[in-house]
Design a protein around this motif. Structure first.
Motif, mmCIF file in Angstrom:
data_model
loop_
_atom_site.group_PDB
_atom_site.id
_atom_site.type_symbol
_atom_site.label_atom_id
_atom_site.label_comp_id
_atom_site.label_asym_id
_atom_site.label_seq_id
_atom_site.Cartn_x
_atom_site.Cartn_y
_atom_site.Cartn_z
ATOM 1 N N LEU A 1 0.859 -1.281 -0.017
ATOM 2 C CA LEU A 1 0.161 0.156 0.080
ATOM 3 C C LEU A 1 0.829 1.333 -0.140
ATOM 4 O O LEU A 1 1.807 1.418 0.818
ATOM 5 C CB LEU A 1 -0.947 -0.076 1.398
ATOM 6 C CG LEU A 1 -2.096 -1.040 1.309
ATOM 7 C CD1 LEU A 1 -2.852 -1.070 2.606
ATOM 8 C CD2 LEU A 1 -2.841 -1.258 0.234
ATOM 9 N N ALA A 2 0.644 1.963 -0.963
ATOM 10 C CA ALA A 2 1.277 3.454 -1.100
ATOM 11 C C ALA A 2 0.501 4.497 -0.717
ATOM 12 O O ALA A 2 -0.697 4.458 -0.546
ATOM 13 C CB ALA A 2 1.861 3.653 -2.471
ATOM 14 N N ASP A 3 1.194 5.622 0.001
ATOM 15 C CA ASP A 3 0.282 6.714 0.363
ATOM 16 C C ASP A 3 -0.222 7.689 -0.594
ATOM 17 O O ASP A 3 -1.077 8.340 -0.272
ATOM 18 C CB ASP A 3 1.262 7.522 1.308
ATOM 19 C CG ASP A 3 2.409 8.194 0.617
ATOM 20 O OD1 ASP A 3 2.529 8.285 -0.656
ATOM 21 O OD2 ASP A 3 3.045 8.895 1.410
ATOM 22 N N SER A 4 -0.012 7.321 -1.796
ATOM 23 C CA SER A 4 -0.811 8.103 -3.116
ATOM 24 C C SER A 4 -0.247 7.420 -4.411
ATOM 25 O O SER A 4 0.353 6.790 -4.596
ATOM 26 C CB SER A 4 -0.258 9.630 -3.100
ATOM 27 O OG SER A 4 0.926 9.612 -4.000
ATOM 28 N N SER A 5 -1.400 7.677 -5.250
ATOM 29 C CA SER A 5 -1.466 7.031 -6.570
ATOM 30 C C SER A 5 -0.251 7.346 -7.490
ATOM 31 O O SER A 5 0.064 6.697 -8.373
ATOM 32 C CB SER A 5 -2.857 7.345 -7.426
ATOM 33 O OG SER A 5 -2.834 8.696 -7.566
ATOM 34 N N ALA A 6 0.333 8.433 -6.889
ATOM 35 C CA ALA A 6 1.401 8.732 -7.553
ATOM 36 C C ALA A 6 2.721 7.981 -7.448
ATOM 37 O O ALA A 6 3.514 7.855 -8.643
ATOM 38 C CB ALA A 6 1.925 10.483 -7.432
ATOM 39 N N TRP A 7 2.692 7.448 -6.423
ATOM 40 C CA TRP A 7 3.947 6.445 -6.257
ATOM 41 C C TRP A 7 3.697 5.065 -6.621
ATOM 42 O O TRP A 7 4.811 4.207 -6.588
ATOM 43 C CB TRP A 7 4.158 6.639 -4.669
ATOM 44 C CG TRP A 7 4.936 7.740 -4.278
ATOM 45 C CD1 TRP A 7 4.098 8.994 -3.727
ATOM 46 C CD2 TRP A 7 6.093 8.236 -4.651
ATOM 47 N NE1 TRP A 7 4.953 10.082 -3.710
ATOM 48 C CE2 TRP A 7 6.295 9.606 -4.204
ATOM 49 C CE3 TRP A 7 7.277 7.660 -5.065
ATOM 50 C CZ2 TRP A 7 7.576 10.270 -4.430
ATOM 51 C CZ3 TRP A 7 8.524 8.276 -5.256
ATOM 52 C CH2 TRP A 7 8.556 9.612 -4.903
ATOM 53 N N CYS A 8 2.516 4.571 -6.931
ATOM 54 C CA CYS A 8 2.190 3.297 -7.315
ATOM 55 C C CYS A 8 2.911 2.809 -8.347
ATOM 56 O O CYS A 8 3.650 1.632 -8.447
ATOM 57 C CB CYS A 8 0.655 3.093 -7.355
ATOM 58 S SG CYS A 8 -0.397 3.061 -5.776
ATOM 59 N N PRO A 9 2.948 3.629 -9.581
ATOM 60 C CA PRO A 9 3.770 2.926 -10.555
ATOM 61 C C PRO A 9 5.509 2.971 -10.391
ATOM 62 O O PRO A 9 5.780 2.154 -10.935
ATOM 63 C CB PRO A 9 3.413 4.108 -11.613
ATOM 64 C CG PRO A 9 2.510 4.967 -11.149
ATOM 65 C CD PRO A 9 2.155 4.685 -10.010
#
Length: 66
Positions: free
Chosen positions: A25-33
């Protein structure tokens, strides 16, 4: 977090497992990729630590608890 070498490690909220999948789990969608891009590196580090059941990595957006 230790399997990630860049700023991505500071954006991991939690990690859990579901069957053969490691769920990050990442804190924002910007870090997922960016975390997903390091999938091979993460899975190799997990295997090197002796955990061999994980064959997949899934990254989702999550929230810090507390």
């Amino acid at each position: 977090r230790t399997a990630l070498q860049g700023a991505e490690k500071d954006h991991v909220v939690s990690v859990s497992c579901r069957d053969d999948t490691l769920v990050v789990l990442a804190d924002s969608s910007a870090w997922c990729p960016r975390i997903r891009y390091a999938q091979q590196q993460v899975l190799e580090a997990v295997r090197a630590s002796g955990e061999t059941r994980f064959t997949k990595l899934k990254v989702k957006v999550g929230r810090k608890s507390g």
